[in-house]
Motif scaffolding. Structure first.
Motif, short mmCIF file in Angstrom:
data_model
loop_
_atom_site.label_atom_id
_atom_site.label_comp_id
_atom_site.label_asym_id
_atom_site.label_seq_id
_atom_site.Cartn_x
_atom_site.Cartn_y
_atom_site.Cartn_z
N PHE A 156 1.09 -1.15 0.08
CA PHE A 156 0.16 0.01 -0.10
C PHE A 156 0.96 1.12 0.12
CE2 PHE A 156 -2.62 -3.25 1.98
CZ PHE A 156 -3.69 -3.08 1.43
N GLY A 157 0.67 2.11 -0.88
CA GLY A 157 1.60 3.35 -0.79
C GLY A 157 2.42 3.13 -2.43
N ALA A 158 2.15 3.95 -3.23
CA ALA A 158 2.66 3.76 -4.93
C ALA A 158 3.93 4.87 -4.63
CB ALA A 158 1.80 4.05 -5.97
N ILE A 159 4.97 4.64 -3.85
CA ILE A 159 6.10 5.23 -3.59
C ILE A 159 7.57 4.80 -4.20
CG2 ILE A 159 5.14 6.57 -1.85
CD1 ILE A 159 6.86 4.87 0.08
N ASP A 160 8.59 5.28 -4.10
CA ASP A 160 9.85 4.78 -4.72
C ASP A 160 10.16 3.61 -4.03
OD1 ASP A 160 10.03 6.52 -6.56
OD2 ASP A 160 11.44 7.91 -5.59
N PHE A 161 9.90 3.61 -2.60
CA PHE A 161 10.27 2.40 -1.92
C PHE A 161 9.44 1.12 -2.06
CE2 PHE A 161 11.91 5.97 0.84
CZ PHE A 161 13.23 5.35 1.29
N ALA A 162 8.18 1.54 -2.54
CA ALA A 162 7.13 0.44 -2.95
C ALA A 162 7.88 -0.35 -4.21
CB ALA A 162 5.98 0.99 -3.38
N ALA A 163 8.47 0.61 -5.29
CA ALA A 163 9.02 -0.09 -6.51
C ALA A 163 9.97 -0.84 -6.34
CB ALA A 163 9.28 1.01 -7.44
N ALA A 164 10.91 -0.64 -5.20
CA ALA A 164 11.95 -1.44 -4.82
C ALA A 164 11.48 -2.93 -4.11
CB ALA A 164 12.81 -0.95 -3.87
N LEU A 165 10.27 -2.74 -3.36
CA LEU A 165 9.65 -3.80 -2.73
C LEU A 165 9.05 -4.66 -3.63
CD1 LEU A 165 9.40 -5.22 0.06
CD2 LEU A 165 7.22 -3.76 0.58
N VAL A 166 8.42 -4.00 -4.55
CA VAL A 166 7.76 -5.06 -5.29
C VAL A 166 8.69 -5.81 -6.18
CG1 VAL A 166 6.54 -5.03 -7.95
CG2 VAL A 166 6.09 -3.61 -6.06
N ARG A 167 9.92 -5.44 -6.63
CA ARG A 167 10.86 -6.16 -7.15
C ARG A 167 11.54 -7.37 -6.29
NH1 ARG A 167 12.69 -1.05 -9.12
NH2 ARG A 167 14.22 -0.77 -7.40
N ILE A 168 11.68 -7.18 -5.10
CA ILE A 168 12.06 -8.15 -4.15
C ILE A 168 10.96 -9.20 -3.97
CG2 ILE A 168 11.75 -7.00 -2.03
CD1 ILE A 168 14.66 -8.39 -1.32
N GLY A 169 9.71 -8.79 -3.83
CA GLY A 169 8.81 -9.49 -3.54
C GLY A 169 8.52 -10.42 -4.47
N ALA A 170 8.54 -10.04 -5.76
CA ALA A 170 8.40 -10.82 -7.06
C ALA A 170 9.55 -12.04 -7.04
CB ALA A 170 8.38 -10.19 -8.19
N PHE A 171 10.72 -11.61 -6.57
CA PHE A 171 11.92 -12.19 -6.61
C PHE A 171 11.63 -13.47 -5.62
CE2 PHE A 171 16.04 -13.30 -4.72
CZ PHE A 171 16.87 -13.93 -5.60
#
Length: 382
Positions: free
Chosen positions: A209-224
């Motif tokens: 929740f929260g479409a910020i720069d930190f979220a973009a990095a968390l999305v990548r590691i979550g997918a990994f």
């Protein structure tokens, strides 16, 4: 076996004969967990691993032999840590391996094919096989689906299938892979039979929740890490596919409203990065009541104290607040979005696996934790 379902499903479609070696049980410092598998086809091609290299050669030969003679077997590899290096089991520990031939024309081939198709397609299914019991029954597969339907038979007493279906379905509901000890007639007493149960379930969800720069990095590691990742934000200018190309889903909605309508379960992790009370408070008020695996919220310690006070005002209990991981993540000294995402992911993994988050160097804690916690049932809030 189901952990290499994609490749094995392709082999079945190509009409290949193969044998699959699956880790049944481990003790000590053996590196792979139950369900890890190595498969070898008639031509000697191999896929997967059962030990990270320690006994791969010996298991490979067992698979080659099983393809040739069509006989299943269960073998134990294990030595003390003191003498393991001399004989090749460099990690020490004990590994029980079930080797099962999957041959064209065999009665069990169709059951394995259905199980591999379900797992490769992302469906929920579990396979039970006899790993210890009468030699003529070793390796026989029983496929159990989430609705309780099943294919195949373990052989032996009819009561064994009935009990195995019920117990396997319970393990599938929990997303667990492991062993069951049953009586040969299906009761809890009598001559014991050990079943290896492998569960394949859809990927767990990570909702950011929260479409910020930190979220973009968390999305990548979550997918990994294998999560199905959703990003949710009420601001359409920020919640865009272009900004989060690696997310499985990008949702424009108020966070609490989306959480009310979406499906969560005992493996779901919720990461609240909005850092804004008008979003955080109604979202966390709901999230802390749901049967999910993890709820974390970003913010300074001052923000955390203010947010807790607001949550108490709206009726969140101290027991519910105790579930909140805030400030989110482990103390890695993180600064950048990528480092912060690593910190959050590390806490999620530690929470999932029962880790302490402390350095292994100089510690006397286990390297591998066996925290078998049954996830809570799926919940949908109307």
């Amino acid at each position: 076996m189901l952990d290499i379902a994609d490749e094995l499903h392709r082999w079945v479609g190509q009409g290949r004969d193969f044998a699959v070696a699956t880790v049944v049980a481990v003790s000590g410092s053996a590196p792979r967990r139950p369900g890890a598998a190595l498969a070898v086809d008639r031509d000697g091609e191999a896929v997967g691993s059962v030990s990270g290299g320690c006994v791969e050669g010996a298991v490979y030969e067992l698979c080659r032999r099983a393809v040739e003679d069509g006989t299943a077997l269960c073998e134990r590899f294990g030595y003390s840590d003191d003498d393991a290096f001399a004989v090749g089991l460099t990690c020490g520990g004990v590994i029980d391996i079930l080797v099962t031939p999957v041959l064209v024309g065999s009665p069990s081939r169709a059951v394995f094919q259905a199980a591999l198709a379900a797992a490769a397609g992302g469906g929920a299914a579990a396979v039970a096989r006899i790993a210890r019991g009468p030699a003529e029954l070793l390796g026989r597969p029983l496929l159990v689906r989430a609705d309780g339907s099943y294919e195949g038979s373990l052989g032996g007493h009819p009561g064994l299938d009935a009990t195995a279906v019920a117990e396997t379905r319970a393990m599938l509901d929990a997303g667990r892979t492991g062993t069951l000890e049953l009586g040969a007639e299906g009761a809890r007493c009598g001559e014991p039979v050990r079943l290896l149960v492998e569960s394949s379930v859809p990927p767990p969800r990570m909702i950011v929740f929260g479409a910020i720069d930190f979220a973009a990095a968390l999305v990548r590691i979550g997918a990994f890490l294998g999560y199905q990742v959703t990003v949710c934000d009420a601001r359409p200018v920020f919640a865009t596919r272009n900004r989060f190309p690696e997310a499985d889903e990008v949702v424009v909605d108020w966070p609490h409203r989306y959480l009310e309508s979406t499906r969560v379960d005992g493996r779901t992790v919720l990461c609240v990065l909005t850092h804004d009370a008008k979003f955080d408070v109604p979202l966390l008020e709901l999230a802390l009541k749901l049967p999910v695996a993890y709820v974390g919220a970003m913010g300074s310690r001052r923000t955390h104290e203010d947010r807790n006070a607001r949550l108490r005002e709206v009726g969140v209990t101290e027991m519910e607040l105790a579930r909140l991981r805030s400030p989110i993540g482990l103390d890695l000294g993180a600064r950048s979005p990528e480092e912060t995402a690593l910190s959050i992911a590390a806490e999620i993994v530690a929470n999932r696996r029962g880790g302490t988050g402390r350095a292994l160097t100089g510690a006397h804690t286990p390297i591998h934790h066996d925290a078998h916690t049954r996830p809570a049932p799926v919940a949908r809030i109307a």
